[in-house]
Motif scaffolding. Structure first.
Motif, PDB file in Angstrom:
ATOM      1  N   THR A  60       0.840  -1.190   0.000  1.00  0.00           N
ATOM      2  CA  THR A  60       0.000   0.000   0.000  1.00  0.00           C
ATOM      3  C   THR A  60       0.877   1.243   0.000  1.00  0.00           C
ATOM      4  O   THR A  60       1.804   1.341   0.807  1.00  0.00           O
ATOM      5  CB  THR A  60      -0.908   0.018   1.255  1.00  0.00           C
ATOM      6  N   ARG A  61       0.560   2.163  -0.887  1.00  0.00           N
ATOM      7  CA  ARG A  61       1.220   3.470  -0.867  1.00  0.00           C
ATOM      8  C   ARG A  61       0.261   4.447  -0.197  1.00  0.00           C
ATOM      9  O   ARG A  61      -0.917   4.497  -0.540  1.00  0.00           O
ATOM     10  CB  ARG A  61       1.536   3.937  -2.275  1.00  0.00           C
ATOM     11  N   TRP A  62       0.793   5.191   0.766  1.00  0.00           N
ATOM     12  CA  TRP A  62       0.009   6.201   1.472  1.00  0.00           C
ATOM     13  C   TRP A  62       0.942   7.352   1.805  1.00  0.00           C
ATOM     14  O   TRP A  62       1.971   7.142   2.451  1.00  0.00           O
ATOM     15  CB  TRP A  62      -0.595   5.595   2.741  1.00  0.00           C
ATOM     16  N   LYS A  63       0.608   8.520   1.307  1.00  0.00           N
ATOM     17  CA  LYS A  63       1.464   9.695   1.453  1.00  0.00           C
ATOM     18  C   LYS A  63       2.862   9.344   0.933  1.00  0.00           C
ATOM     19  O   LYS A  63       2.992   8.941  -0.214  1.00  0.00           O
ATOM     20  CB  LYS A  63       1.467  10.196   2.885  1.00  0.00           C
ATOM     21  N   ASP A  64       3.896   9.452   1.781  1.00  0.00           N
ATOM     22  CA  ASP A  64       5.264   9.129   1.361  1.00  0.00           C
ATOM     23  C   ASP A  64       5.704   7.759   1.856  1.00  0.00           C
ATOM     24  O   ASP A  64       6.899   7.471   1.932  1.00  0.00           O
ATOM     25  CB  ASP A  64       6.232  10.201   1.859  1.00  0.00           C
ATOM     26  N   LEU A  65       4.749   6.922   2.201  1.00  0.00           N
ATOM     27  CA  LEU A  65       5.062   5.614   2.763  1.00  0.00           C
ATOM     28  C   LEU A  65       4.728   4.512   1.771  1.00  0.00           C
ATOM     29  O   LEU A  65       3.720   4.563   1.079  1.00  0.00           O
ATOM     30  CB  LEU A  65       4.290   5.394   4.069  1.00  0.00           C
TER      31      LEU A  65
ATOM     32  N   ASP B 177       4.302  12.333  10.038  1.00  0.00           N
ATOM     33  CA  ASP B 177       4.429  13.658  10.630  1.00  0.00           C
ATOM     34  C   ASP B 177       5.073  14.669   9.697  1.00  0.00           C
ATOM     35  O   ASP B 177       4.776  15.857   9.784  1.00  0.00           O
ATOM     36  CB  ASP B 177       5.257  13.577  11.924  1.00  0.00           C
ATOM     37  N   GLY B 178       5.984  14.234   8.855  1.00  0.00           N
ATOM     38  CA  GLY B 178       6.675  15.159   7.971  1.00  0.00           C
ATOM     39  C   GLY B 178       7.663  14.437   7.093  1.00  0.00           C
ATOM     40  O   GLY B 178       7.882  13.228   7.237  1.00  0.00           O
ATOM     41  N   THR B 179       8.271  15.206   6.178  1.00  0.00           N
ATOM     42  CA  THR B 179       9.248  14.616   5.273  1.00  0.00           C
ATOM     43  C   THR B 179      10.393  15.593   5.047  1.00  0.00           C
ATOM     44  O   THR B 179      10.244  16.798   5.223  1.00  0.00           O
ATOM     45  CB  THR B 179       8.633  14.297   3.892  1.00  0.00           C
ATOM     46  N   THR B 180      11.516  15.027   4.662  1.00  0.00           N
ATOM     47  CA  THR B 180      12.626  15.802   4.124  1.00  0.00           C
ATOM     48  C   THR B 180      12.905  15.209   2.749  1.00  0.00           C
ATOM     49  O   THR B 180      12.187  14.307   2.299  1.00  0.00           O
ATOM     50  CB  THR B 180      13.893  15.706   5.008  1.00  0.00           C
ATOM     51  N   GLU B 181      13.960  15.661   2.129  1.00  0.00           N
ATOM     52  CA  GLU B 181      14.297  15.129   0.813  1.00  0.00           C
ATOM     53  C   GLU B 181      14.586  13.628   0.862  1.00  0.00           C
ATOM     54  O   GLU B 181      14.276  12.892  -0.073  1.00  0.00           O
ATOM     55  CB  GLU B 181      15.515  15.870   0.272  1.00  0.00           C
ATOM     56  N   LYS B 182      15.146  13.161   1.981  1.00  0.00           N
ATOM     57  CA  LYS B 182      15.562  11.755   2.063  1.00  0.00           C
ATOM     58  C   LYS B 182      14.827  10.927   3.109  1.00  0.00           C
ATOM     59  O   LYS B 182      14.971   9.711   3.132  1.00  0.00           O
ATOM     60  CB  LYS B 182      17.060  11.682   2.357  1.00  0.00           C
ATOM     61  N   THR B 183      14.071  11.563   4.001  1.00  0.00           N
ATOM     62  CA  THR B 183      13.446  10.814   5.088  1.00  0.00           C
ATOM     63  C   THR B 183      11.957  11.124   5.230  1.00  0.00           C
ATOM     64  O   THR B 183      11.466  12.138   4.758  1.00  0.00           O
ATOM     65  CB  THR B 183      14.129  11.108   6.440  1.00  0.00           C
ATOM     66  N   VAL B 184      11.284  10.221   5.913  1.00  0.00           N
ATOM     67  CA  VAL B 184       9.888  10.387   6.293  1.00  0.00           C
ATOM     68  C   VAL B 184       9.825  10.206   7.802  1.00  0.00           C
ATOM     69  O   VAL B 184      10.369   9.232   8.342  1.00  0.00           O
ATOM     70  CB  VAL B 184       8.982   9.324   5.619  1.00  0.00           C
ATOM     71  N   GLU B 185       9.160  11.129   8.479  1.00  0.00           N
ATOM     72  CA  GLU B 185       9.001  11.047   9.928  1.00  0.00           C
ATOM     73  C   GLU B 185       7.615  10.486  10.231  1.00  0.00           C
ATOM     74  O   GLU B 185       6.613  10.961   9.690  1.00  0.00           O
ATOM     75  CB  GLU B 185       9.152  12.434  10.570  1.00  0.00           C
ATOM     76  N   VAL B 186       7.569   9.457  11.081  1.00  0.00           N
ATOM     77  CA  VAL B 186       6.295   8.843  11.455  1.00  0.00           C
ATOM     78  C   VAL B 186       6.206   8.693  12.968  1.00  0.00           C
ATOM     79  O   VAL B 186       7.221   8.661  13.660  1.00  0.00           O
ATOM     80  CB  VAL B 186       6.096   7.456  10.784  1.00  0.00           C
ATOM     81  N   THR B 187       4.971   8.584  13.438  1.00  0.00           N
ATOM     82  CA  THR B 187       4.709   8.293  14.843  1.00  0.00           C
ATOM     83  C   THR B 187       3.806   7.074  14.902  1.00  0.00           C
ATOM     84  O   THR B 187       2.828   6.973  14.154  1.00  0.00           O
ATOM     85  CB  THR B 187       4.013   9.482  15.543  1.00  0.00           C
ATOM     86  N   VAL B 188       4.131   6.156  15.800  1.00  0.00           N
ATOM     87  CA  VAL B 188       3.304   4.979  16.045  1.00  0.00           C
ATOM     88  C   VAL B 188       2.799   5.065  17.475  1.00  0.00           C
ATOM     89  O   VAL B 188       3.594   5.204  18.410  1.00  0.00           O
ATOM     90  CB  VAL B 188       4.098   3.669  15.841  1.00  0.00           C
TER      91      VAL B 188
END
Length: 174
Positions: free
Chosen positions: A65-70, A142-153
């Protein structure tokens, strides 16, 4: 919004309906061993994968599943030997380009990053192991940069109370 992740509900319907009704989310992922008719509410609203106790062949053993940048790889875990190691599942994540893997089977809530990939087992709503209460999880980007995705679980017990000893914030490859 968010994604609700659950697994190993083993025939529970009323409790699953309560969990689904409790959270406003974009998607609901069930990591297998639902053990009821997959077309029954609320399971028909979910992205399901087949567990070792599920009999229907209409449900796949793996989903992406693709969701946002995940890019989320979803499986039950029994086909990857998750009770003894996450190595085979790590290789599968690399093959598929997933930055999150959600799985079940062990009934043990797990949340951690290996090689910039988040591995998330929400635990079990029916028969918890390695933890004293039944659990499920909510995943948020939560957010993204050029190389990373920030998530909270965030983990919750079956009554919807936050389980602060599980989950956290993670930085994943994009």
């Amino acid at each position: 919004m968010a994604i609700l992740v659950m697994s190993d509900t083993h025939g529970l319907v009323r409790e699953v309906q309560q969990v689904v009704g409790r959270h406003k989310v974009d998607k609901i992922l069930h990591c297998g061993d639902f053990c009821v008719d997959h077309q029954r509410e609320p399971f028909s609203q979910m992205i399901l994968v087949r567990g070792n106790c599920d009999t229907t062949k209409a449900v796949p053993s793996e989903e992406q599943t693709r969701w946002k940048d995940l890019n989320i790889l979803q499986t039950h875990g029994h086909l990857y030997g998750v009770k003894s190691s996450l190595l085979r599942l790590t290789y599968r994540a690399e093959e598929t380009g997933a930055n999150i893997v959600v799985f079940g089977h062990s009934h043990i809530p797990v949340c951690g990053v290996v090689r910039d990939v988040l591995f998330l087992n929400p635990g079990s709503l029916q028969m918890p192991r390695g933890f004293d209460v039944p659990t499920y999880a909510v995943l948020e980007q939560d957010g993204t940069t050029e190389k990373t995705v920030e998530v909270t679980v965030s983990y919750y017990d079956y009554q919807g109370n936050s389980v602060s000893s599980l989950g956290g914030s993670y930085s994943l490859r994009r």
